[in-house]
Scaffold this motif. Structure first.
Motif, PDB file in Angstrom:
ATOM      1  N   SER A 167       0.829  -1.201   0.000  1.00 59.78           N
ATOM      2  CA  SER A 167       0.000   0.000   0.000  1.00 59.78           C
ATOM      3  C   SER A 167       0.865   1.254   0.000  1.00 59.78           C
ATOM      4  N   HIS A 168       1.922   1.218   0.803  1.00 60.13           N
ATOM      5  CA  HIS A 168       2.809   2.378   0.851  1.00 60.13           C
ATOM      6  C   HIS A 168       3.539   2.564  -0.483  1.00 60.13           C
ATOM      7  N   ALA A 174       2.584   9.306  -5.938  1.00 67.73           N
ATOM      8  CA  ALA A 174       3.221  10.593  -5.664  1.00 67.73           C
ATOM      9  C   ALA A 174       4.244  10.936  -6.736  1.00 67.73           C
ATOM     10  N   GLN A 175       5.017   9.931  -7.159  1.00 66.80           N
ATOM     11  CA  GLN A 175       6.007  10.163  -8.203  1.00 66.80           C
ATOM     12  C   GLN A 175       5.337  10.540  -9.522  1.00 66.80           C
ATOM     13  N   GLU A 176       4.223   9.881  -9.822  1.00 71.56           N
ATOM     14  CA  GLU A 176       3.496  10.211 -11.048  1.00 71.56           C
ATOM     15  C   GLU A 176       2.954  11.637 -10.989  1.00 71.56           C
ATOM     16  N   ARG A 177       2.398  12.000  -9.806  1.00 69.94           N
ATOM     17  CA  ARG A 177       1.874  13.351  -9.658  1.00 69.94           C
ATOM     18  C   ARG A 177       2.982  14.386  -9.723  1.00 69.94           C
ATOM     19  N   ARG A 178       4.153  14.077  -9.150  1.00 66.73           N
ATOM     20  CA  ARG A 178       5.293  15.009  -9.217  1.00 66.73           C
ATOM     21  C   ARG A 178       5.687  15.255 -10.665  1.00 66.73           C
ATOM     22  N   ILE A 225       5.517  17.132  -2.398  1.00 63.25           N
ATOM     23  CA  ILE A 225       5.581  15.748  -2.893  1.00 63.25           C
ATOM     24  C   ILE A 225       6.993  15.194  -2.743  1.00 63.25           C
ATOM     25  N   LYS A 226       7.993  16.012  -3.086  1.00 59.75           N
ATOM     26  CA  LYS A 226       9.383  15.571  -2.959  1.00 59.75           C
ATOM     27  C   LYS A 226       9.708  15.214  -1.512  1.00 59.75           C
ATOM     28  N   SER A 227       9.222  16.018  -0.573  1.00 60.91           N
ATOM     29  CA  SER A 227       9.460  15.742   0.840  1.00 60.91           C
ATOM     30  C   SER A 227       8.811  14.422   1.242  1.00 60.91           C
ATOM     31  N   PHE A 228       7.576  14.196   0.744  1.00 62.82           N
ATOM     32  CA  PHE A 228       6.887  12.936   1.044  1.00 62.82           C
ATOM     33  C   PHE A 228       7.647  11.742   0.462  1.00 62.82           C
ATOM     34  N   GLY A 282       9.130   8.873   2.439  1.00 59.58           N
ATOM     35  CA  GLY A 282       8.418   7.656   2.060  1.00 59.58           C
ATOM     36  C   GLY A 282       9.344   6.551   1.610  1.00 59.58           C
ATOM     37  N   GLU A 283      10.437   6.899   0.962  1.00 59.94           N
ATOM     38  CA  GLU A 283      11.393   5.880   0.537  1.00 59.94           C
ATOM     39  C   GLU A 283      12.066   5.232   1.741  1.00 59.94           C
TER      40      GLU A 283
END
Length: 424
Positions: free
Chosen positions: A39-40, A47-51, A80-83, A87-88
């Motif tokens: 899920s994560h 998020a990467q796609e949205r960035r 998004i970059k911060s997430f 997130g990674e």
């Protein structure tokens, strides 16, 4: 190590196998951990796609001189970059949590392995030879060795502590002869390639053969972070770690005569007299790497190679199939060979031969190219004692003892003893 995808698709069979081994069903917990990870990962991908999409929109907004929209998009991208950065790190943590949970799950038994709780439930497969008939009261090996002055536990204890021994003179030579005889038999008659491996290995090697993380207390750890090998299975099996083998090169069969080192954690009070349970002992190890289709046949072959050693030595023994509760952590099926010790008037384990399936191969990422196909498969690994040198020495001393305390040297060992026929 199990493939979490396989567990997801075979949860019922997985739990049933664990229950046979005396473990609680754990598929639900493992799948839940993996669901959190997946899920994560999905959120990260979104998020990467949205960035990427927002970055393109920034260019369009600037081209249209819409600075307000461009600034809003830039702030969104920064968030998004911060997430993604945090997130990674969370993804790594979740992946490690799944791997840690999988790493302490034992292998599943094959269907024909007998169910049971401990060694009392093992099944006798065959008995080979006759118990030796002695016309006097047989002595135990340490009585024979100490009487000859060739076995010294007291001095060993002074320099190293309990569960060590010093062998001297002809008994030291006899131990060496037994080991040389074993490695010669396996390499010259059974098709194993001799290997002289390191006796110190790192934690990655021990993880690959499943001694770590679950059994660290059984190991001797050096200050350098290395560990003394508990068995040559560790370095021999790790010869293929991370490798992609050709199917035509399998089976790979290797053997080594080494010292092994075990802390014997949990064995306090057991076999405190003599050489049966030592911190340091010699062993001739056999390891085979095969395809899945041939691994069970290879197990029978390996067992035969270990039995051949005892037959040549003229020792009485029996073979038992271990029950689910007595098998080793990484095994799917195990045969034990138990040699008869007249001094103890009982059978004692002298060899274990196990097939591990792809359990170790997955931990080591050891694969092979399947002939005629594009995909890779995980190899199957097997290991077996061929056999324990110290226990073979014990069996020879007790089986070939004479009324006067001397020891008749078995015929097959005399070439290694410069023709000597009797010790003592």
């Amino acid at each position: 190590m199990f493939d979490i995808k396989w567990i997801r698709e075979n949860a019922e069979a997985f739990d049933a196998g664990l229950k046979r081994r005396g473990y609680e069903a754990s598929s639900a917990r493992l799948i839940e951990l993996d669901e959190a990870r997946r899920s994560h990962i999905t959120k990260l991908q979104e998020a990467q796609e949205r960035r990427n999409a927002a970055s393109k929109e920034i260019g369009k907004a600037k081209a249209a001189k819409d600075e307000d929209k461009a600034q809003a998009l830039m702030q969104e991208v920064a968030g998004i970059k911060s997430f993604i950065q945090t997130g990674e790190e969370k993804e790594r943590e979740l992946t490690l949590a799944v791997e840690a949970a999988l790493s302490v799950i034992p292998n599943l038994p094959y269907d024909d392995v007998p169910d049971g709780e401990d060694e009392a439930d093992n099944v006798e497969l065959r008995v080979v030879g006759e118990k030796p008939v002695l016309d006097f009261e047989p002595k135990e090996h340490f009585e024979l060795g100490e009487a000859q002055g060739g076995m010294d536990f007291g001095t060993a204890a002074k320099m190293s502590g309990s569960r060590f021994v010093i062998l001297k003179g002809q008994l030291a030579r006899l131990e060496r002869a037994i080991g040389q005889f074993m490695i010669d038999t396996h390499t010259q008659e059974h098709g194993y390639m001799e290997v002289s491996p390191p006796l110190l290995v790192n934690n990655t090697a021990l993880y690959g053969t499943s001694q770590l993380p679950k059994f660290e207390e059984d190991l001797f750890k050096a200050d350098s972070g290395h560990y003394l090998i508990p068995t040559a299975e560790v370095p021999l099996t790790n010869l293929v770690a991370g490798e992609i083998l050709a199917e035509e090169d399998l089976p790979l069969r290797v053997s080594a005569l080494t010292y092994c080192f075990r802390s014997e954690a949990g064995s306090a009070g057991r076999d405190t007299r003599g050489m049966l349970r030592q911190h340091q002992f010699g062993k001739c190890e056999m390891v085979s790497v095969t395809t899945p289709e041939t691994s069970l046949d290879e197990l029978e072959r390996m067992l035969g190679c270990a039995e051949a050693v005892l037959k040549k030595l003229g020792l009485h023994y029996r073979v038992v199939t271990l029950c689910t509760g007595d098998m080793g952590f990484g095994a799917r099926k195990t045969y034990d060979i138990e040699v008869w010790l007249p001094g103890q008037n009982m059978y004692r384990e002298i060899s274990s031969c196990s097939v591990c399936g792809d359990f170790q191969a997955r931990r080591m990422n050891a694969r092979y190219r399947i002939a005629g196909e594009k995909q890779l498969g995980h190899v199957h690994t097997l290991n077996g004692s061929g056999v324990a040198v110290g226990r073979a020495l014990i069996a020879v001393l007790e089986t070939y003892q004479n009324a006067d305390g001397t020891i008749t040297v078995p015929d097959v060992l005399r070439p290694y003893m410069n023709g000597l026929e009797v010790i003592g």
